[in-house]
Design a protein around this motif. Structure first.
Motif, PDB file in Angstrom:
ATOM      1  N   TRP A 212       0.490   8.232   6.499  1.00 31.60           N
ATOM      2  CA  TRP A 212       0.192   7.429   5.319  1.00 31.60           C
ATOM      3  C   TRP A 212      -0.844   6.376   5.678  1.00 31.60           C
ATOM      4  N   LYS A 214      -2.988   2.827   3.765  1.00 33.02           N
ATOM      5  CA  LYS A 214      -3.255   1.991   2.606  1.00 33.02           C
ATOM      6  C   LYS A 214      -4.620   2.338   2.011  1.00 33.02           C
ATOM      7  N   ASP A 259       3.320  -4.157   5.572  1.00 32.21           N
ATOM      8  CA  ASP A 259       3.086  -2.774   5.180  1.00 32.21           C
ATOM      9  C   ASP A 259       2.718  -2.604   3.712  1.00 32.21           C
ATOM     10  N   GLY A 260       2.817  -3.670   2.909  1.00 30.07           N
ATOM     11  CA  GLY A 260       2.466  -3.584   1.501  1.00 30.07           C
ATOM     12  C   GLY A 260       1.100  -4.170   1.212  1.00 30.07           C
ATOM     13  N   ARG A 290      -0.591  -0.175  -0.755  1.00 30.44           N
ATOM     14  CA  ARG A 290       0.114   1.108  -0.712  1.00 30.44           C
ATOM     15  C   ARG A 290       0.134   1.737  -2.100  1.00 30.44           C
ATOM     16  N   ASP A 291       0.162   0.897  -3.127  1.00 27.20           N
ATOM     17  CA  ASP A 291       0.194   1.336  -4.522  1.00 27.20           C
ATOM     18  C   ASP A 291      -1.160   1.032  -5.155  1.00 27.20           C
ATOM     19  N   PRO A 326      -5.070   4.911  -1.619  1.00 32.39           N
ATOM     20  CA  PRO A 326      -4.046   5.090  -0.587  1.00 32.39           C
ATOM     21  C   PRO A 326      -3.814   6.575  -0.285  1.00 32.39           C
ATOM     22  N   PRO A 328      -0.635   8.474   0.290  1.00 26.98           N
ATOM     23  CA  PRO A 328       0.804   8.235   0.230  1.00 26.98           C
ATOM     24  C   PRO A 328       1.573   9.215   1.105  1.00 26.98           C
TER      25      PRO A 328
END
Length: 418
Positions: A212, A214, A259-260, A290-291, A326, A328
């Motif tokens: 994964w 970002k 991590d976000g 991440r989103d 990102p 994912p």
């Protein structure tokens, strides 16, 4: 060295194991590929030294062309057709697209980049060097080490006479460190004609695949004020630098690490002379998510803050420079990682899985439904700093892994993501 009939049959048996790999069983060690990877090591490191010692920071057209020339000659010798594709943005060297047709099923897209974050002259002051554990130098791992690994994986396939793939395309691009503005349309075209994307970004330590990533974007804050003599009539000025500071403070509501979502000030510019009130000021905020929806949230907050100024008669404009979405966590990437782990286990080694805030082209492939696996270059660390290094003990195992992975995927390509 060429395959004989017995060796070819053995190789075919060793690669037709996707079911066993998914079940956690190791692939049998391929002694021919391992011997070739071990034999390649001295030459592989010499090529790495050669291109690390050529400056090729993003936008260094001459340096990028020099590195590409070195690599293109080697790919031509392996039978690849070479196309030099002009960059899609100004001030960038051409991208290199190398294509080879085989006799099998799988269409494989390798992507690596030769641009670095280091300015012209860095290689002269901090050239390639090695100690007992690591190799050092500008771009040694991000990502020249991975690109060189790709060259030698393709050389092993060539020397073994392996053609059980439909097509291999090796894209060597020149603007990844800025979000690939010179390559976006080309990447979109290539991922539309492939079964799987393998990315040559470095693996994180101690020995990890990247499953994964970002997404990223750079936000620009531009302030327009009014110049004035700082000694005679400062009251007539409108200090753009002070307003910029106000905007940065107002925007300082996002996490700096983790991590976000993260947002970090990376560039500031204001003023021209010590005796002039600054008329213009600007800053760049690098945002990682991440989103993907978090990018819109950040922009909404920054635009709201821009509407309220602390210095009268100043104007603030917020804009966004696109980069990568990102990558994912997803089942297709995990399935590829299963195969990679099984190949590594055949060597008696264990490779882990992880993720990080560094964006890459794999996210562009995954967005279109193409299975993608990242972090296939040698293990490394110290990225984007003078401490950048490549772990020498990972060079041969990672070369073996990439070579075998292409053999497996060439014979049995994965299904597209749902």
């Amino acid at each position: 060295m060429k395959f004989g009939l017995i060796a070819l049959a053995a190789a075919a048996a060793s690669i037709a194991l996707p079911v066993g790999a998914a079940a956690g069983k190791p692939f049998a060690k391929d002694f021919q590929v391992l011997a070739a990877a071990e034999a390649a090591r001295p030459e592989q490191l010499r090529l790495l030294e050669q291109i690390v010692n050529i400056d090729s920071g993003t936008g260094d057209v001459d340096g990028g062309r020099k590195v590409a020339a070195v690599l293109t000659a080697r790919l031509k010798a392996l039978g690849f057709g070479i196309e030099s594709v002009p960059a899609e943005a100004e001030g960038l060297p051409e991208n290199t697209m190398a294509t080879l047709t085989g006799t099998g099923k799988g269409r494989i897209l390798l992507i690596g980049h030769i641009d670095t974050v280091f300015g012209h002259g860095t290689a002269a002051t901090r050239p390639f060097r090695m100690d007992a554990d690591n190799a050092y130098g500008p771009g040694v791992s991000d990502e020249k080490g991975g690109v060189v690994e790709g060259i030698y994986a393709l050389k092993i396939l060539h020397d073994l006479g392996f053609k059980d793939f439909k097509q291999i395309v090796f894209l060597i691009e020149t603007s990844e460190e800025r979000g690939s503005p010179g390559t976006r349309a080309l990447i979109a075209k290539l991922v539309g004609d492939t079964d799987v994307e393998l990315n040559l970004e470095p693996g994180d330590r101690p020995d990890l695949l990247t499953v994964w990533r970002k997404g990223s974007a750079t936000f620009h804050i531009d302030v327009k004020g009014r110049a004035a003599h700082a000694g005679i009539a400062p009251q007539e000025g409108r200090n753009a630098a002070l307003e910029l500071i106000h905007q940065i403070q107002a925007d300082d509501v996002f996490p700096k690490s983790g991590d976000g979502l993260t947002a970090n000030l990376t560039v500031m510019d204001a003023g021209t002379r010590a005796n002039i009130i600054p008329q213009n000021a600007s800053a760049q905020i690098n945002v990682r998510v991440r989103d993907k929806a978090d990018l819109e949230k950040v922009q909404a907050i920054m635009e709201k803050n821009a509407a309220t100024t602390a210095i009268p008669d100043t104007k603030v404009v917020v804009s966004r420079e696109p980069s990568f979405p990102p990558l994912p966590n997803n089942a297709s990437t995990d399935a590829l990682a299963d195969r990679a782990e099984a190949i590594y286990a055949g060597l008696g080694l264990k490779i882990g899985r992880g993720g990080n805030g560094g964006a890459s082209e794999s996210a562009l492939a995954a967005e279109t439904g193409v299975p993608a696996l990242d972090g296939l270059g040698p293990a490394a660390g110290g990225f984007h700093a003078d401490t950048e290094f490549l772990v020498l003990s990972s060079v041969t195992p990672r070369l073996y892994l990439l070579t075998k992975l292409m053999m497996v995927l060439g014979a049995a390509p994965p299904p597209r993501m749902k």
